[in-house]
Every structure is written in C-alpha cells, then in structure tokens.
Design a protein around this motif. Structure first.
Motif, mmCIF file in Angstrom:
data_model
loop_
_atom_site.group_PDB
_atom_site.id
_atom_site.type_symbol
_atom_site.label_atom_id
_atom_site.label_comp_id
_atom_site.label_asym_id
_atom_site.label_seq_id
_atom_site.Cartn_x
_atom_site.Cartn_y
_atom_site.Cartn_z
ATOM 1 N N CYS A 42 -45.780 -11.743 0.854
ATOM 2 C CA CYS A 42 -44.437 -11.821 0.279
ATOM 3 C C CYS A 42 -44.429 -12.806 -0.884
ATOM 4 C CB CYS A 42 -43.427 -12.261 1.330
ATOM 5 S SG CYS A 42 -43.829 -13.819 2.149
ATOM 6 N N ILE A 72 -42.720 -7.771 9.498
ATOM 7 C CA ILE A 72 -42.642 -6.957 8.280
ATOM 8 C C ILE A 72 -44.034 -6.782 7.683
ATOM 9 C CG2 ILE A 72 -41.766 -6.846 5.918
ATOM 10 C CD1 ILE A 72 -39.269 -8.322 6.847
ATOM 11 N N LYS A 79 -45.761 -3.285 7.110
ATOM 12 C CA LYS A 79 -46.151 -2.919 5.743
ATOM 13 C C LYS A 79 -47.614 -2.477 5.698
ATOM 14 C CE LYS A 79 -45.612 -4.735 1.043
ATOM 15 N NZ LYS A 79 -45.259 -5.928 0.234
ATOM 16 N N ALA A 121 -36.609 -6.419 1.232
ATOM 17 C CA ALA A 121 -36.089 -7.431 2.167
ATOM 18 C C ALA A 121 -36.369 -8.825 1.614
ATOM 19 C CB ALA A 121 -36.741 -7.288 3.543
ATOM 20 N N GLU A 168 -35.351 -6.296 12.852
ATOM 21 C CA GLU A 168 -36.236 -5.133 12.664
ATOM 22 C C GLU A 168 -35.429 -3.833 12.697
ATOM 23 O OE1 GLU A 168 -40.046 -2.920 14.847
ATOM 24 O OE2 GLU A 168 -38.832 -4.381 15.956
ATOM 25 N N LEU A 187 -33.484 -3.404 9.390
ATOM 26 C CA LEU A 187 -34.330 -3.038 8.260
ATOM 27 C C LEU A 187 -34.816 -1.594 8.382
ATOM 28 C CD1 LEU A 187 -35.748 -3.911 5.657
ATOM 29 C CD2 LEU A 187 -37.661 -4.709 7.056
ATOM 30 N N LYS A 188 -35.115 -1.160 9.584
ATOM 31 C CA LYS A 188 -35.647 0.202 9.779
ATOM 32 C C LYS A 188 -34.592 1.289 9.640
ATOM 33 C CE LYS A 188 -39.717 -0.309 12.737
ATOM 34 N NZ LYS A 188 -40.274 -0.010 14.076
#
Length: 374
Positions: free
Chosen positions: A44, A112, A116, A126, A368, A371-372
C-alpha cells in the motif's frame, strides 16, 4: 481459504503491544511508528497525515475510494489493571479501546494484501485512515481541513467503536442520528466579594452559578427532545467566610437537533441576563468547541446492512448520547459508523477498562464485508 484464527492471533498481539504504549492527542510518535512498521511490509501507499497519523492506500485502479477510519489516541488516566501488557506510560491509558481499533485496521490491511495477491479486485479503492486526537475532537476536523478526502476521491467513510454494553461480538448501528452533537461550554460569573457576615455588601458569584445550573438543568429536563446539559467542574471562592467574587463552570451539551441546540444557547443567554438583573453578577457563557452529531447516511446504511446478516448484525434500539468526531467526515461524504460489542460492561474511560480481545476479529470481518460487497 482465509484463516481467521491466525489473523485473530496477530491482531490480538497488535492490540496488546499498542496497549502498552498509550499516547495522547496528536503526540503519538511510538504509536505512529508501530503502525508504519506493520504497514511497511505491505504493497500500500503510506502517507503521513495530521502529524503522526497514517493513511494506507490500496489502489485497485477504480475511480473512487472507500475510507475506513480508526482512532489512535489514549487518555490521561492511570491504569489499575493487573495485566501482562499494562500501560508502560505512567498516567496514560487506552481506556477507550482505541488500541483495539488500530489492531482491527492493521489486520484489515493485511487481509486486503492477502486478497490482492489472490487476484481480488473490488469495485472501489481502499484507504485506511489512522487518525490522531479523537479524544480532544481535533483530529477529524484537522484532517477534514486538508484535501485528504478529495485527494483519494473518497465516496464513503466507515468506522467503528468497541461498545461494552452490547453482547460480545455483536455489530450494531442505526440509520440516521446515532451519536450526539457534543458541545463544550464554559460559563464565568463575576461578582463582588464581601464578608459572609455582611452578604448584602457583595454580589455572590457562587450563588449565581448555582442558580444558573438549576435553571438550565430544569429547562433541558422539560425540552421535548433528546438532549442533555451537565457541568462537571465548578470553581469558586477562596475562603469559607467570604462571598465568592468569581465562579467558573465547565460542562457539556449533547443534542441531535440543531433547533434544540439553538434553544439551549438562547436559554443560557436569557438566564444570564436574568441573573444580572436580579443579582448584578455578570454571566458569560462561552462555546469552547463542538463537533456534530454522528448521522449515518440512510442510503448508504440501507446498501450496507443486508450483507452483514452473516456477522449477526443487530440494529440499535436508539441513538446514544456519547459523541464521536467521526461526524466531521460525514459532513463531507456519506458515512456509516458501527458499534462492536465487547460484553464487558466496564464503562469506557474507566481506570480498569479492558475487553476480551478475541472479539476484535469481528471488526476485520465487518470491514472486509463492506469492501467486498459495495
């Protein structure tokens, strides 16, 4: 297949490590360094914000970004717990559970990264925001005065807080107003001192303060709306046998409605004028600082809640009078705030605050799911 038990073990370690190094407001060098060390292992982008605050950005090539926020700061409280990971900083303590919030966010960042690497591609980028100075209500405001939300094109913001009175592991929220607008108010009273044996020669600032408290409390008790005003500190006088020439009050107002807030401010002014006319004591109410009510976006709430059933989501019965500076973000973009039950029953800000940290994996699962599915 994700191993939530393994994730839980890691974030419990993070929480206990962070519990030992509590720091206050914006002065968070050890806390910020710890967070950066964990995030440095991930792919990130890392940005410093508001001093020792941190933003971790996961770019999925999308047009907009979901922001997930946690708070970092502790309280000026001496911990009395007997734990192997008790605070090492005398007079400072994570008595509000922000250590658990940071641990959740670090676990979410690692999750994440794992997703990823497996080819996961959500509909949004995000950004994970580690915010200083929630307890002093300056952190979110400071960040909102930068271009942070615009820079990452944040379209929605999410956050949570551990909640001791909810069952362990329960996730809850509510559409619309959830947490109160908090206003810090100081009131000064200036009179004239005299011997207590000759009170008519003075103008009693202590008596004026007591009268002010009584009348404004009575007013709020009769308001047909959910509101509170309370003063937690009063200073007045110097000796037992002299009329006090000056008094000072420090307190808080909690409201959800702007109309109700305005009516309380007007009533404080009216009482101040009345006291001066009756007692010739000068009364000066002053709003020191405030932050807005946490008001969850009804549209975003309705989009989010359906996919939280598998986490045992349960709606709150009613809003609470505790305040949160998460509300500043919600003035900029739609947001939803959640409570995560710890079931301890120990009030926040207590000298013996603690929690069963096995529940904090629920926070990772919550973020989670958002985000999903959004």
């Amino acid at each position: 297949m994700k191993d939530y038990n393994e994730i839980s073990e890691r974030i419990i370690k993070y929480r206990r490590d962070l519990h030992q190094i509590p720091e206050l407001s914006f002065d968070l060098p050890e806390t910020g360094a710890y967070i950066r060390r964990v995030l440095a292992k991930l792919s990130c982008g890392i940005e410093d914000i508001a001093g020792y605050g941190v933003a971790a950005y996961f770019d999925f090539g999308r047009n907009d970004t979901l922001c997930f926020r946690c708070d970092m700061d502790a309280l000026p409280i001496r911990e009395v717990n007997e734990l192997p990971f008790i605070s090492r900083h005398e007079g400072k303590m994570h008595a509000c559970g922000h250590d658990s919030h940071m641990a959740i966010m670090l676990g979410f960042a690692e999750l994440i990264e794992e997703l990823k690497s497996q080819g996961f591609s959500p509909s949004h980028n995000a950004v994970l925001l580690f915010q200083p100075a929630e307890e002093t209500i300056d952190g979110a405001l400071t960040i909102c005065q930068t271009d942070f939300l615009e820079k990452y094109n944040v379209s929605s913001v999410f956050g949570l807080h551990n909640w001791p009175t909810l069952p362990k592991g329960q996730i809850s929220s509510i559409s619309g107003p959830m947490m109160a607008k908090s206003t810090s108010v100081d009131v000064s009273f200036d009179g004239v001192s005299a011997h207590c044996g000759e009170p008519w020669k003075g103008r009693d600032a202590m008596f004026a303060a007591v009268k002010f408290i009584s009348e404004i409390y009575d007013f709020c008790d009769k308001v047909d709306d959910n509101c509170i005003i309370r003063f937690g500190r009063m200073t007045s006088g110097t000796v037992r046998n002299a009329i006090s020439p000056r008094s000072e009050l420090m307190g808080t107002i909690r409201t959800f409605s702007e109309d109700t807030w305005n009516s309380i401010i007007r009533e404080m002014d009216r009482i101040s004028d009345e006291i001066y006319k009756e007692m010739e004591v000068t009364v000066r109410p002053e709003i020191v600082k405030y932050h807005p009510a946490v008001i969850n976006s009804p549209v975003l709430y309705e989009r989010t809640i359906p996919f939280l059933d598998e986490l045992g989501y349960k709606e709150l019965d009613k809003p609470v009078m505790i305040a949160e500076d998460f509300s500043f973000y919600q003035e900029k973009v739609p947001g939803v705030f959640f409570f995560l039950g710890t079931g301890s029953g120990i009030p926040l800000h207590s000298v013996n605050y603690d929690m069963d940290d096995s529940v904090i994996i629920q926070g990772v699962k919550l973020f989670e799911a958002i985000l999903k599915n959004l």
